[in-house]
Enzyme design. Structure first.
Site: not given
Ligand code: COA
Length: 260
Positions: A67, A111, A114, A134
């Site tokens: 999400a 999500g 999911e 989450e």
């Molecule tokens: N919601 C909103 N933005 C997200 C996102 C999410 N779930 N996942 C990634 N992004 C965005 C980041 O904020 C970043 O944006 P920016 O460039 O404007 O700062 C961009 O996507 C790239 O992500 P980044 O974190 O820089 O990539 P990474 O390779 O370092 O890490 C992940 C990848 C997937 C490990 C990391 O993005 C992450 O942990 N995301 C969240 C996952 C999560 O918790 N999902 C469940 C949500 S309920």
């Protein structure tokens, strides 16, 4: 098809490929993606040319990274609850009558996992990383994760993923039964389309009845499921495609199904 901001929809013969298109945000699901995805699936639902839908994420890195966390900030319990009870992509996929295949090309988290769980078949790249993180945000899965993941992989493994928030790699997901197949990244699309095309050749009404019957297995008790299976089986006998399928077998030729 309509023009969308956050998704792409492309028809390739009987297959529609729906791509979540926010690669700069790792295809995170915001409310616009949900709304546009629901509209697109409503169109595809009644498009007789489309026999199978493939869902994937744009770019090399991510299927869907969850999400859109930025939309959670300041969200109240009631507005969040209502938005997940309303039309979501999870629910639209779940009730979609035609087969839906998730093509998991990278991060498949929260999500995103999911979303993949709501699909009928999951094809993954060796690069895919799957998880329900989450818990790291102080919340729990709200798009079906606790229910569908548990039904698919069992309580112990589901608990571990949901309570630890740890990601798993594609071979581990394969071992758990969370994904059906794992391929080298460069093979994923061709193998997914191969599977989609194989399914698209089958009789559409039988596919719909089969989906409904299989889904009943985890949503009803055995007696009810067996009873409903007989009804759904019998519905196939009202179709021209059943006559064609039987005739083709007896005449030792390939059937041509018309969806009637
Ligand atoms: N919601 C909103 N933005 C997200 C996102 C999410 N779930 N996942 C990634 N992004 C965005 C980041 O904020 C970043 O944006 P920016 O460039 O404007 O700062 C961009 O996507 C790239 O992500 P980044 O974190 O820089 O990539 P990474 O390779 O370092 O890490 C992940 C990848 C997937 C490990 C990391 O993005 C992450 O942990 N995301 C969240 C996952 C999560 O918790 N999902 C469940 C949500 S309920």
């Amino acid at each position: 098809m309509s023009n969308y901001e956050t998704i792409l929809v492309e028809k390739r013969g009987g297959i529609a490929v729906l791509t979540i298109n926010r690669p700069d945000k790792l295809n995170a699901l915001n409310s616009k993606v949900h709304a546009e995805g629901v509209t697109a699936l409503d169109e595809l639902r009644t498009d007789d040319e489309v026999r199978v839908v493939v869902i994937t994420g744009a770019g090399e890195k991510s299927f869907v990274a969850g999400a859109d966390i930025s939309e959670f900030a300041g969200q109240t319990a009631v507005t969040q609850r209502n938005s997940f009870l309303e039309k979501t992509l999870f629910n639209s996929i779940d009730t979609f009558p035609k087969p839906v295949i998730a093509m998991i090309n990278g991060f498949c988290l929260g999500g995103g996992c999911e979303l993949a769980l709501a699909c009928d078949i999951r094809m993954a790249s060796e690069k895919a990383r799957l998880g329900q993180p989450e818990i790291n945000l102080g919340i729990i899965p709200g798009g079906g994760g606790t229910q569908r993941l548990t039904r698919l992989v069992g309580e112990g493994k589901s608990m571990e993923m949901i309570l630890s928030g740890e990601m798993i790699d594609a071979p581990t997901a394969l071992n758990l039964g969370l994904v059906n197949h794992v391929f080298a990244p460069e093979e994923l699309e061709a193998k997914t389309m191969e599977m989609a095309n194989k399914i698209a050749e089958k009789a559409p009404v039988a596919l719909q009845m089969a989906k409904e019957a299989v889904k009943l297995a985890s949503r009803s008790n055995l007696d009810e499921g067996m009873r409903r299976e007989v009804d759904l089986f019998a519905i196939c006998f009202s179709t021209e495609d059943k006559e064609e399928g039987v005739a083709a077998f007896l005449e030792k030729r390939k059937p041509i199904f018309k969806g009637k």
